[in-house]
Scaffold this motif. Structure first.
Motif, short mmCIF file in Angstrom:
data_model
loop_
_atom_site.label_atom_id
_atom_site.label_comp_id
_atom_site.label_asym_id
_atom_site.label_seq_id
_atom_site.Cartn_x
_atom_site.Cartn_y
_atom_site.Cartn_z
N UNK A 177 3.25 -1.39 -21.88
CA UNK A 177 2.61 -0.87 -20.67
C UNK A 177 1.09 -1.07 -20.74
N UNK A 178 0.52 -0.72 -21.88
CA UNK A 178 -0.93 -0.86 -22.07
C UNK A 178 -1.35 -2.32 -21.94
N UNK A 179 -0.58 -3.21 -22.54
CA UNK A 179 -0.94 -4.63 -22.49
C UNK A 179 -0.86 -5.19 -21.07
N UNK A 180 0.07 -4.68 -20.28
CA UNK A 180 0.15 -5.10 -18.88
C UNK A 180 -1.05 -4.57 -18.10
N UNK A 181 -1.48 -3.37 -18.44
CA UNK A 181 -2.65 -2.77 -17.78
C UNK A 181 -3.91 -3.58 -18.09
N UNK A 182 -4.04 -4.04 -19.33
CA UNK A 182 -5.21 -4.85 -19.71
C UNK A 182 -5.27 -6.12 -18.86
N UNK A 183 -4.12 -6.74 -18.63
CA UNK A 183 -4.07 -7.96 -17.83
C UNK A 183 -4.51 -7.70 -16.39
N UNK A 184 -4.19 -6.51 -15.88
CA UNK A 184 -4.56 -6.16 -14.51
C UNK A 184 -6.03 -5.80 -14.40
N UNK A 185 -6.52 -5.01 -15.35
CA UNK A 185 -7.91 -4.53 -15.27
C UNK A 185 -8.92 -5.61 -15.61
N UNK B 273 9.89 0.68 -18.73
CA UNK B 273 10.16 -0.71 -18.36
C UNK B 273 9.96 -0.89 -16.86
N UNK B 274 10.38 0.10 -16.08
CA UNK B 274 10.19 0.04 -14.63
C UNK B 274 8.71 -0.01 -14.26
N UNK C 283 0.83 -1.21 0.00
CA UNK C 283 0.00 0.00 0.00
C UNK C 283 0.86 1.26 0.00
N UNK C 284 2.07 1.16 0.55
CA UNK C 284 2.99 2.29 0.57
C UNK C 284 3.99 2.21 -0.56
N UNK C 285 4.49 1.01 -0.81
CA UNK C 285 5.56 0.82 -1.79
C UNK C 285 5.12 1.10 -3.22
N UNK C 286 3.93 0.62 -3.60
CA UNK C 286 3.47 0.80 -4.97
C UNK C 286 3.27 2.28 -5.32
N UNK D 281 3.82 -2.98 -12.58
CA UNK D 281 2.47 -3.47 -12.83
C UNK D 281 2.41 -4.99 -12.66
N UNK D 282 3.38 -5.67 -13.26
CA UNK D 282 3.39 -7.13 -13.21
C UNK D 282 3.58 -7.64 -11.79
N UNK D 283 4.38 -6.92 -10.99
CA UNK D 283 4.63 -7.35 -9.62
C UNK D 283 3.49 -6.98 -8.68
#
Length: 229
Positions: A99-107, A54-55, A27-30, A60-62
């Motif tokens: 970045x967008x593709x990683x966001x899709x996986x999360x959402x 890339x960071x 909650x703090x680190x992200x 996002x993945x983590x």
């Protein structure tokens, strides 16, 4: 100052990747990590934007669902980068696409057809695809694949099929392979809907013109999957 931010950001990102943070710590680190990387992404220093994108991707993945509250700001950042004077750089466009593709996986299910998140994701992907570079077109096809896997409600099967058929005839082997793989996912998830599209003749025609043995094998598998249903 930039160097200090870079070091702090690297430390935070490594902590996320090493899974050393528990739920409370995330909650703090992200937020801290996203804030620092986003500032670095706006820098005009060569290479720093690429590293920052890339960071953010690794973050996002983590972070997974812990990143959801930062999606809107990240999408805004992606658009800002694309509209900057450096937006002609393929490596930047590719980084934004990832970045967008990683966001899709999360959402996932949150990407409803009329949602602002989906509209912005789609706009960004359309923008990077306009360059017609293989690297950015790959991210565009991956966007379709991510939607099929994580947000099937966002786009109709018909639209996906039409998009993939265009890519299946591309002269770039990497694009064709990714498209045929994405089509397989679509057939496996929605066999009846794909059958209704009556694409068998298109697939057979493409096979007749193809010389890549791996592609022929994958395409034949797709055809068999259709007929098996």
């Amino acid at each position: 100052m930039i160097n200090a931010m870079f070091q702090d950001c690297t430390h935070s990102t490594n902590a996320l990747l090493n899974r050393s943070a528990g739920g409370m710590a995330l909650a703090t680190l992200v937020p801290a990590t996203v804030s620092t990387i986003s500032l670095l992404a706006k820098s005009s220093i060569s290479g720093l934007q690429i590293w920052s994108l890339h960071g953010l991707l690794l973050t996002i993945e983590a972070a997974g669902l812990s990143f959801v509250s930062h999606v809107q700001a990240t999408l805004g950042l992606a658009l800002e980068i694309l509209l900057s004077e450096e937006n002609g750089r393929v490596d930047l466009q590719q980084g934004v696409g990832r970045l967008i593709n990683a966001i899709v996986a999360v959402l996932g299910p949150e990407l409803a057809p009329g949602s602002i998140f989906f509209s912005r994701c789609k706009s960004v992907v359309a923008e990077i695809s306009s360059s017609e570079e293989t690297a950015t077109l790959l991210e565009s096809v991956r966007f379709t694949q991510q939607l099929v896997l994580f947000a099937p409600q966002a786009v109709s099967v018909h639209s996906h099929v039409q998009t993939l058929l265009l890519t299946l005839s591309s002269r770039q082997p990497a694009l064709r392979h990714l498209a045929v793989s994405t089509l397989r996912h679509l057939i496996e998830k929605y066999p009846v809907s794909v059958i209704d599209e009556q694409i068998e003749d298109n697939l057979f025609r493409m096979l007749d013109e193809e010389t890549d043995s791996e592609y022929v094998e994958d395409s034949s598998l797709n055809i068999n999957l259709i007929f098996d249903h």
